[in-house]
Structures are given as C-alpha cells and as structure tokens.
Design a protein around this motif. Structure first.
Motif, short mmCIF file in Angstrom:
data_model
loop_
_atom_site.label_atom_id
_atom_site.label_comp_id
_atom_site.label_asym_id
_atom_site.label_seq_id
_atom_site.Cartn_x
_atom_site.Cartn_y
_atom_site.Cartn_z
N THR A 132 11.60 -59.80 55.03
CA THR A 132 12.51 -60.31 54.02
C THR A 132 12.20 -61.79 53.81
O THR A 132 12.05 -62.54 54.78
N CYS A 147 6.94 -58.81 42.36
CA CYS A 147 7.16 -57.65 43.21
C CYS A 147 6.43 -56.42 42.67
O CYS A 147 5.79 -55.67 43.43
N ALA A 151 3.47 -54.48 44.65
CA ALA A 151 3.61 -53.06 44.99
C ALA A 151 2.42 -52.26 44.48
O ALA A 151 1.89 -51.38 45.17
N VAL A 158 8.16 -52.97 47.79
CA VAL A 158 8.75 -54.31 47.82
C VAL A 158 9.63 -54.45 46.59
O VAL A 158 9.30 -53.93 45.51
N GLU A 159 10.75 -55.13 46.73
CA GLU A 159 11.69 -55.24 45.62
C GLU A 159 12.64 -56.41 45.83
O GLU A 159 12.77 -56.93 46.95
N ILE A 160 13.30 -56.81 44.77
CA ILE A 160 14.35 -57.81 44.87
C ILE A 160 15.56 -57.19 45.53
O ILE A 160 16.03 -56.13 45.12
N VAL A 171 13.71 -61.14 48.57
CA VAL A 171 12.79 -60.01 48.40
C VAL A 171 12.62 -59.33 49.75
O VAL A 171 12.44 -60.00 50.78
N GLY A 173 10.99 -55.55 51.80
CA GLY A 173 10.13 -54.38 51.68
C GLY A 173 9.16 -54.30 52.84
O GLY A 173 9.39 -54.88 53.90
N VAL A 178 5.35 -57.71 50.94
CA VAL A 178 6.14 -58.94 50.94
C VAL A 178 5.23 -60.15 51.12
O VAL A 178 5.42 -61.19 50.46
N VAL A 181 3.74 -60.97 47.87
CA VAL A 181 4.70 -61.66 47.00
C VAL A 181 4.80 -63.13 47.39
O VAL A 181 4.88 -64.02 46.52
N SER A 204 17.22 -52.38 50.72
CA SER A 204 16.13 -51.85 49.91
C SER A 204 16.15 -50.33 49.92
O SER A 204 16.84 -49.69 50.72
#
Length: 319
Positions: A132, A147, A151, A158-160, A171, A173, A178, A181, A204
C-alpha cells in the motif's frame, strides 16, 4: 447536523504506548475497558498496546483491535468531561469506533468484528504479496491511469483504495504492480510517494475471498439505528439505518476509503469542529486540507487531550 464531529483513525495509527496516558485521568478504564478487552479476545491486548513489541503491534490481528480500543477509551474520557459529538465518522477501520459512538454497536461486539476483520485480512496478506502506498501531488484521475497501466504491464492487481483529500490518493494491490505505480508516479511529478505500513492489499478487490465469512459475522451481530448522525467512509454519505451500517461494513473490505467525500458531507451539513479521537494524528491534517478553516483537535497525548478539553470548556463558558 451541526457543530462538532468526532472522527476516528484507522489502521496505520497504531503506536507503542497508545492510550496509556488516559489511565492517569481515568484509572477505572483499566477494569472497564482494557482488562475486559484482554479477556474478551483472549490476548494481552493492553500489554501489546503499551509495551509491544512493535512487530506484534503492526500485525493486523493485534493492530486493528488495539486501535479501536484506544479510540473507545478516549471517547469515554471525552464524554466524562462532558464533550459529546453532534456527528461521527471513521476512516476505514475507524468506522467501527464511530458505530459504537453512534450506539449502533456494543463496543465488545465491535471488538469481536474488528478482531475477525484483522484475522481475515491477515490471511490474504499472508497469501498475496501486497503493498500500500500514498501518492501525493497528483489528482485521482492521473493516479487511476497509472494503476491501469501498471496492471496491464505487470499482469498484477493494483487499484486506488483511498481518496484522502485533494492530491492525496492511496493505492493498494500486489507488490509488483504497486512498485510500478510508485515509479510511474514519481516520473509523473508526484510530490511524494510513500509506502504505508502494514503493506497488505487492504480495501482492494483482493479481499473478496473473505467477504462471505465476514458477512456471516455481521449478520449474526446486533446492529441498531444510529442515535446521532453517522457518515460512512465507504460511501462518503450518511448512514441512517442499521441495515445500511451492515452493508457499509461488508463493503469496506473491498471498497476504497472515501474520506474526502465523508469530510465534505460533514462540512456541508454544518460541522465546524472536528476532534480526532484516539491514537492518530493524520486525520486532522487531512481535514484541514479538505476544509480549510475547520477547527481540528487531537487527543493522542495527555497534553493534546487537555488542550482539547480546555477548548471545549472555554467555548461552553464563552471565555
């Protein structure tokens, strides 16, 4: 909804010694909260909170109930001083303390749910190498694009998972994505990119596998209607029924924390003073960025708690 909001910190706010300063003012808390929590959970939560070791306090299984307990004990001290909230909200995990403050949950039920939440998230963290990070200085849309690109490039999730305020995005994942990112965010001009601890894939979609078990625990727990206005950091809007509270907690596992929207909702309803209740100090800074001019108070040390109590006393007496 007007006046004062109590806001409760989430995971990451744990620190050795948290809550211990409260016992100097309220020695009874040792028997009414800390020893009860130790017995209820079957672990030495109070000792771990106050003395560690730090690596144990960073374990979600310990950290999550420890953070909740510190917030609840602080809430009890504030109420003992005659300071009551007009509304409540919690950041992620902090939503459980907010539910107790709004009398939606009994505190021991909240403690049990949080302990299970910690155990379930830990099983995912053990299975998935997650991370994170906080990205500062880029807008949410830009981070979302980074992101998506990471991915695609890595084949990893990975995501917000958090909108903490203007230019402050979280973020989560799988670690490889990550990391991608992080590099892309720095290249895109982010003011800061910081890894957060613990580093699991919290909030997530990687936690979907534990939703069913946690939902069963929620369904078997007694939820009541909120006695005071309650704003969820899952939706960023008001929770008005017991059923909505259950839905919010279920969704919290896999949904981003919408703290930016939650604070804006409180502000739009006339909240002008915020008290960060518990061991944290981060929420106050976020609130100042979201709603410049808001009065923000802390409680994480004896000095800060005293200053907060004095400020409310002065306001009540017109001094």
């Amino acid at each position: 909804m007007t006046g004062t909001a109590f806001v409760f910190p989430g995971q990451g706010s744990q620190r050795l010694g948290m809550g211990r300063h409260l016992l100097a003012q309220r020695p009874d808390l040792l028997d009414t909260y800390y020893r009860v929590a130790d017995d209820h959970l079957g672990i030495p939560l109070s000792r771990l909170s106050w003395h560690g070791p730090a690596r144990d306090l960073d374990d979600p299984v310990v950290a999550q109930p420890a953070i909740l307990l510190a917030s609840l004990a602080t809430l009890e001290v504030l109420r003992g001083r005659g300071i009551e909230p007009d509304a409540v909200a919690g950041h992620g995990l902090g939503e459980y303390a907010a539910l107790v403050a709004a009398e939606v949950l009994e505190w021991t039920d909240a403690l049990s749910l949080v302990r299970l939440r910690g155990e379930l998230t830990a099983t995912v963290a053990d299975r998935v190498q997650g991370a994170t990070v906080a990205v500062l200085g880029l807008d949410r849309a830009a981070v979302a694009r980074l992101c998506a690109a990471a991915a695609t490039a890595t084949g990893r999730a990975v995501e917000i998972t958090g909108d903490n305020g203007p230019g402050q995005t979280v973020v989560s994942g799988e670690a490889e994505a990550v990391t991608a990112v992080m590099g892309a965010a720095r290249a895109a001009g982010a003011a800061r990119v910081a890894a957060l601890k613990p580093g699991g894939p919290f909030h997530s979609r990687l936690l979907r596998g534990v939703e069913a078990e946690f939902t069963e625990a929620l369904i078997s727990t007694d939820f009541r209607e909120p006695r005071i206005p309650l704003v969820s950091s899952v939706t960023g809007t008001r929770v008005t029924t017991a059923a909505e509270a259950v839905v919010a907690l279920r969704g919290q596992l896999t949904s981003p924390v919408r703290w930016n929207q939650a604070v804006r909702t409180l502000d739009a309803c006339g909240t002008h003073r915020f008290v960060e209740v518990g061991s944290g100090l981060v929420l106050g800074g976020l609130i100042r960025r979201i709603t410049p001019g808001a009065r923000v108070h802390a409680t994480h040390t004896a000095r800060q708690l005293g200053l907060t109590a004095d400020a409310f006393t002065a306001a009540a007496t017109g001094v």
